[in-house]
Design a protein around this motif. Structure first.
Motif, PDB file in Angstrom:
ATOM      1  N   UNK A  70       0.838  -1.206   0.000  1.00  0.00           N
ATOM      2  CA  UNK A  70       0.000   0.000   0.000  1.00  0.00           C
ATOM      3  C   UNK A  70       0.870   1.252   0.000  1.00  0.00           C
ATOM      4  N   UNK A  71       1.916   1.253   0.846  1.00  0.00           N
ATOM      5  CA  UNK A  71       2.759   2.450   0.927  1.00  0.00           C
ATOM      6  C   UNK A  71       3.538   2.659  -0.366  1.00  0.00           C
ATOM      7  N   UNK A  72       3.942   1.580  -1.040  1.00  0.00           N
ATOM      8  CA  UNK A  72       4.623   1.717  -2.336  1.00  0.00           C
ATOM      9  C   UNK A  72       3.692   2.338  -3.365  1.00  0.00           C
ATOM     10  N   UNK A  73       2.448   1.857  -3.394  1.00  0.00           N
ATOM     11  CA  UNK A  73       1.471   2.375  -4.352  1.00  0.00           C
ATOM     12  C   UNK A  73       1.104   3.817  -4.059  1.00  0.00           C
ATOM     13  N   UNK A  74       1.174   4.202  -2.803  1.00  0.00           N
ATOM     14  CA  UNK A  74       0.860   5.571  -2.423  1.00  0.00           C
ATOM     15  C   UNK A  74       2.088   6.461  -2.394  1.00  0.00           C
ATOM     16  N   UNK A  75       3.225   5.897  -2.765  1.00  0.00           N
ATOM     17  CA  UNK A  75       4.494   6.626  -2.821  1.00  0.00           C
ATOM     18  C   UNK A  75       4.926   7.202  -1.476  1.00  0.00           C
ATOM     19  N   UNK A  76       4.555   6.534  -0.405  1.00  0.00           N
ATOM     20  CA  UNK A  76       5.039   6.921   0.915  1.00  0.00           C
ATOM     21  C   UNK A  76       5.840   5.750   1.470  1.00  0.00           C
ATOM     22  N   UNK A  77       6.856   6.062   2.209  1.00  0.00           N
ATOM     23  CA  UNK A  77       7.729   5.034   2.767  1.00  0.00           C
ATOM     24  C   UNK A  77       7.295   4.707   4.188  1.00  0.00           C
ATOM     25  N   UNK A  78       7.113   3.430   4.466  1.00  0.00           N
ATOM     26  CA  UNK A  78       6.796   2.973   5.807  1.00  0.00           C
ATOM     27  C   UNK A  78       7.993   2.153   6.285  1.00  0.00           C
ATOM     28  N   UNK A  79       8.682   2.658   7.298  1.00  0.00           N
ATOM     29  CA  UNK A  79       9.839   1.925   7.814  1.00  0.00           C
ATOM     30  C   UNK A  79       9.363   0.810   8.740  1.00  0.00           C
ATOM     31  N   UNK A  80      10.230  -0.148   8.984  1.00  0.00           N
ATOM     32  CA  UNK A  80       9.862  -1.230   9.905  1.00  0.00           C
ATOM     33  C   UNK A  80       9.661  -0.688  11.321  1.00  0.00           C
ATOM     34  N   UNK A  81      10.436   0.327  11.708  1.00  0.00           N
ATOM     35  CA  UNK A  81      10.240   0.945  13.027  1.00  0.00           C
ATOM     36  C   UNK A  81       8.858   1.574  13.143  1.00  0.00           C
ATOM     37  N   UNK A  82       8.459   2.332  12.112  1.00  0.00           N
ATOM     38  CA  UNK A  82       7.132   2.952  12.117  1.00  0.00           C
ATOM     39  C   UNK A  82       6.047   1.877  12.164  1.00  0.00           C
ATOM     40  N   UNK A  83       6.230   0.837  11.355  1.00  0.00           N
ATOM     41  CA  UNK A  83       5.263  -0.256  11.322  1.00  0.00           C
ATOM     42  C   UNK A  83       5.128  -0.893  12.705  1.00  0.00           C
ATOM     43  N   UNK A  84       6.263  -1.176  13.350  1.00  0.00           N
ATOM     44  CA  UNK A  84       6.240  -1.820  14.671  1.00  0.00           C
ATOM     45  C   UNK A  84       5.481  -0.955  15.672  1.00  0.00           C
ATOM     46  N   UNK A  85       5.736   0.344  15.655  1.00  0.00           N
ATOM     47  CA  UNK A  85       5.042   1.243  16.586  1.00  0.00           C
ATOM     48  C   UNK A  85       3.544   1.276  16.309  1.00  0.00           C
ATOM     49  N   UNK A  86       3.163   1.320  15.027  1.00  0.00           N
ATOM     50  CA  UNK A  86       1.739   1.310  14.665  1.00  0.00           C
ATOM     51  C   UNK A  86       1.094  -0.024  15.034  1.00  0.00           C
ATOM     52  N   UNK A  87       1.822  -1.112  14.827  1.00  0.00           N
ATOM     53  CA  UNK A  87       1.297  -2.434  15.169  1.00  0.00           C
ATOM     54  C   UNK A  87       0.995  -2.497  16.664  1.00  0.00           C
ATOM     55  N   UNK A  88       1.941  -2.059  17.476  1.00  0.00           N
ATOM     56  CA  UNK A  88       1.756  -2.084  18.933  1.00  0.00           C
ATOM     57  C   UNK A  88       0.568  -1.207  19.329  1.00  0.00           C
ATOM     58  N   UNK A  89       0.516  -0.021  18.768  1.00  0.00           N
ATOM     59  CA  UNK A  89      -0.596   0.905  19.071  1.00  0.00           C
ATOM     60  C   UNK A  89      -1.940   0.254  18.743  1.00  0.00           C
ATOM     61  N   UNK A  90      -2.025  -0.369  17.565  1.00  0.00           N
ATOM     62  CA  UNK A  90      -3.284  -1.007  17.165  1.00  0.00           C
ATOM     63  C   UNK A  90      -3.561  -2.293  17.937  1.00  0.00           C
ATOM     64  N   UNK A  91      -2.518  -2.982  18.344  1.00  0.00           N
ATOM     65  CA  UNK A  91      -2.680  -4.212  19.110  1.00  0.00           C
ATOM     66  C   UNK A  91      -3.378  -3.929  20.446  1.00  0.00           C
ATOM     67  N   UNK A  92      -3.031  -2.805  21.068  1.00  0.00           N
ATOM     68  CA  UNK A  92      -3.586  -2.472  22.376  1.00  0.00           C
ATOM     69  C   UNK A  92      -4.967  -1.806  22.324  1.00  0.00           C
TER      70      UNK A  92
END
Length: 121
Positions: A70-92
């Motif tokens: 999705x981020x490639x198609x939207x031309x935005x970069x999602x780093x693994x660090x950002x992903x991990x933080x978002x995953x944790x936020x959504x997990x809780x």
């Protein structure tokens, strides 16, 4: 020290993005002693302490692969660090479904997607 530091490391390790020195540092912390477990494996200890599902690694990898696309198609970069933080936020979040599979076919599709990726074991 927050357990979320280890949860983030767990996610990054699952994505093969945890630096070797950080992995070694965590291994040397002896989390089994800290959390009164005897797994001799920091990831299993974190999984137990956080009561993570048996399919959490599949959920992490699949969500990363889908979000990366999705981020490639939207031309935005999602780093693994950002992903991990978002995953944790959504997990809780209340009623979180980040590691819940609606059907057997959903998990099988995720497993197939992972098998065809750079995250395959």
């Amino acid at each position: 020290m927050s357990i979320d530091i280890f949860f983030k490391a767990f996610i990054l390790d699952t994505l093969k993005e945890l630096p070797t020195e950080k992995n070694e540092l965590i291994e040397n912390m002896n989390l089994d002693k800290v959390f009164s477990t005897d797994f001799n494996d920091w990831k299993k200890t974190v999984k137990k302490v956080l009561n993570l599902s048996e399919t959490i690694e599949i959920a992490i990898k699949d969500l990363w692969l889908r979000n990366s696309e999705i981020s490639k198609n939207g031309e935005t970069e999602l780093t693994t660090d950002q992903f991990a933080e978002l995953f944790i936020e959504n997990y809780y979040k209340e009623n979180s479904k980040v590691d819940v599979w609606e059907s057997e076919s959903d998990i099988n599709i995720a497993i197939k997607r992972i098998a065809e990726s750079n995250l395959a074991e």
